[in-house]
Design a protein around this motif. Sequence first.
Motif, PDB file in Angstrom:
ATOM      1  N   HIS A 123     -10.241  18.014 -19.990  1.00 60.06           N
ATOM      2  CA  HIS A 123     -10.352  16.618 -20.397  1.00 60.06           C
ATOM      3  C   HIS A 123     -11.533  15.936 -19.949  1.00 60.06           C
ATOM      4  O   HIS A 123     -12.216  15.180 -20.840  1.00 60.06           O
ATOM      5  CB  HIS A 123      -9.031  15.742 -19.867  1.00 60.06           C
ATOM      6  N   LEU A 124     -12.207  16.137 -18.869  1.00 51.86           N
ATOM      7  CA  LEU A 124     -13.179  15.836 -18.313  1.00 51.86           C
ATOM      8  C   LEU A 124     -14.526  16.439 -18.972  1.00 51.86           C
ATOM      9  O   LEU A 124     -15.522  15.623 -19.420  1.00 51.86           O
ATOM     10  CB  LEU A 124     -13.583  15.969 -16.768  1.00 51.86           C
ATOM     11  N   ARG A 125     -14.424  17.633 -19.312  1.00 53.64           N
ATOM     12  CA  ARG A 125     -15.441  18.071 -20.303  1.00 53.64           C
ATOM     13  C   ARG A 125     -15.290  17.312 -21.735  1.00 53.64           C
ATOM     14  O   ARG A 125     -16.734  17.155 -22.218  1.00 53.64           O
ATOM     15  CB  ARG A 125     -15.393  19.762 -20.424  1.00 53.64           C
ATOM     16  N   GLU A 126     -14.402  17.129 -22.200  1.00 53.19           N
ATOM     17  CA  GLU A 126     -14.301  16.394 -23.325  1.00 53.19           C
ATOM     18  C   GLU A 126     -14.815  15.057 -23.379  1.00 53.19           C
ATOM     19  O   GLU A 126     -15.360  14.726 -24.139  1.00 53.19           O
ATOM     20  CB  GLU A 126     -12.890  16.656 -24.173  1.00 53.19           C
ATOM     21  N   ARG A 129     -14.423  10.797  -9.783  1.00 48.47           N
ATOM     22  CA  ARG A 129     -14.311  12.223  -9.873  1.00 48.47           C
ATOM     23  C   ARG A 129     -14.318  13.258  -8.392  1.00 48.47           C
ATOM     24  O   ARG A 129     -13.613  14.051  -8.242  1.00 48.47           O
ATOM     25  CB  ARG A 129     -15.594  13.175 -10.632  1.00 48.47           C
ATOM     26  N   THR A 130     -15.011  12.469  -7.471  1.00 52.94           N
ATOM     27  CA  THR A 130     -15.119  13.014  -6.129  1.00 52.94           C
ATOM     28  C   THR A 130     -13.597  12.818  -5.518  1.00 52.94           C
ATOM     29  O   THR A 130     -13.157  13.658  -4.970  1.00 52.94           O
ATOM     30  CB  THR A 130     -16.023  12.269  -5.292  1.00 52.94           C
ATOM     31  N   TRP A 131     -12.895  11.751  -6.018  1.00 49.61           N
ATOM     32  CA  TRP A 131     -11.579  11.747  -5.585  1.00 49.61           C
ATOM     33  C   TRP A 131     -10.783  12.403  -6.269  1.00 49.61           C
ATOM     34  O   TRP A 131      -9.612  12.837  -5.735  1.00 49.61           O
ATOM     35  CB  TRP A 131     -11.271   9.852  -6.144  1.00 49.61           C
ATOM     36  N   LEU A 132     -11.251  12.739  -7.657  1.00 54.59           N
ATOM     37  CA  LEU A 132     -10.052  13.521  -8.357  1.00 54.59           C
ATOM     38  C   LEU A 132      -9.955  14.964  -7.686  1.00 54.59           C
ATOM     39  O   LEU A 132      -8.939  15.563  -7.650  1.00 54.59           O
ATOM     40  CB  LEU A 132     -10.537  13.515  -9.755  1.00 54.59           C
ATOM     41  N   VAL A 159      -4.625  10.078 -20.254  1.00 50.65           N
ATOM     42  CA  VAL A 159      -3.930  11.164 -19.948  1.00 50.65           C
ATOM     43  C   VAL A 159      -4.289  11.823 -18.764  1.00 50.65           C
ATOM     44  O   VAL A 159      -3.232  12.226 -18.109  1.00 50.65           O
ATOM     45  CB  VAL A 159      -4.658  12.314 -21.238  1.00 50.65           C
ATOM     46  N   ILE A 160      -5.490  11.793 -18.100  1.00 57.90           N
ATOM     47  CA  ILE A 160      -5.651  12.189 -16.749  1.00 57.90           C
ATOM     48  C   ILE A 160      -4.891  11.518 -15.668  1.00 57.90           C
ATOM     49  O   ILE A 160      -4.353  11.905 -14.971  1.00 57.90           O
ATOM     50  CB  ILE A 160      -7.066  12.071 -16.260  1.00 57.90           C
TER      51      ILE A 160
END
Length: 407
Positions: free
Chosen positions: A181-184, A162-165, A138-139
């Motif tokens: 979505h990252l928290r989930e 995540r740094t790239w995101l 999904v991300i």
Amino acid sequence: MLIIGLDIHRAFAEAVAWEEGRLRRLGRVDMRRDLLAAFAAKLSPNDVGVIEATGNATSAAAVVAPHVKKVGIANPKQVFIVAYAKIKTTIDADVLAQLYASGFLPEVWIADEPTQALRRQVTRRNQIVRQRSRLKSVIQSILHSHLIPSCPHADLCGAKGRTWLIEQVVPQDERLAIDRHLREFDRLGEDLQVIERDLVRSALEDEGVKRLMTIPGVDITVALAMKAAIGDVSRFDDPQKLVTYLGLNPSVRQSGQVRPTMGGSPSRAVVMRAACSSRRPGRPLVLPDRCEPSPCGVRARRGQHVAAVATARKLSVVIWHLLRRARVTRGLDPPCMPRSLRDVELKAGSKAVRGQKGAHAYNIKSHREEERRWVEQAEGAYARLVAGWNPRGPKRVGTDAANEARR
């Protein structure tokens, strides 16, 4: 003796009794534990119950079993009258009772409680892994919709990913969706750690799982999944029965086409994953090199996919021997086995002990070199063995001198 046929549904079950060649309707029974137990208490200890294999068949059998002589669970794939019936009411219960009375009911094996618990835990772990993979997809779809290329790092949800995101430019609502979505994903990761800790604790007490981990390509996850799928290995008299149970035996479905059977699909996927990783560089030789692109190899003759299935089938035979004979041969004991067991202990919650370099055989250079020499010797012996093999194929037509020279 009565033969009680139960056609189980989600909320109720249709019950019939087969007695002296005649069927008698017993009515509907609510699929609640107390009501089902009350129905089973009215049966005789000499009666036999027959249930179709469904999602709640094991629980229903556990409730009925103390009140009757035996409870059999039918395989719906082999009972074609039940599998292809258009009307799913009392007809299924009639068929089950009549088939058992005539001795033609294909039954399935009922696992014991520890095996069922292990299967449930393995299923929960697989569900969490699939949910985490879906969140990653999904991300990535959000990034794709805004013309952002794929993540250059291996793990999109890892530290570097995540740094790239954070550096990517997306609308504010999409940024909030990515954070959600990252928290989930992190919450599911915590649940995954709890389930894996319970799984590895049970693995440390099971010698069969430890023996399976000695196979290159079989980690703790694959070993536990295979142990849960196989259950009691003593019910397989020879390795070919285990191969059939996993759905890796060839069968003719159409004229001239030989394909693996479709039985045991979840278990077959686990063995296939282990077979695809069993020939990574640096791993000891564990199986005849079926995937080697040589003229005599299966890969050269039939293709990569057929070679992977052939390797998985051979791997199933090795698993049968390890579980039945309860011993590990030298060829299946990789030098990194002590380190793998230590990783399992750490996942189970053992205290980390640092500063003990050389405590395991993998860290001793002489042991690694000895293992490497043995592997090279085994691979050389196998290469000499297959050097004179001829690939199977159509009979070649030619002169006798050419055929003799070819031989």
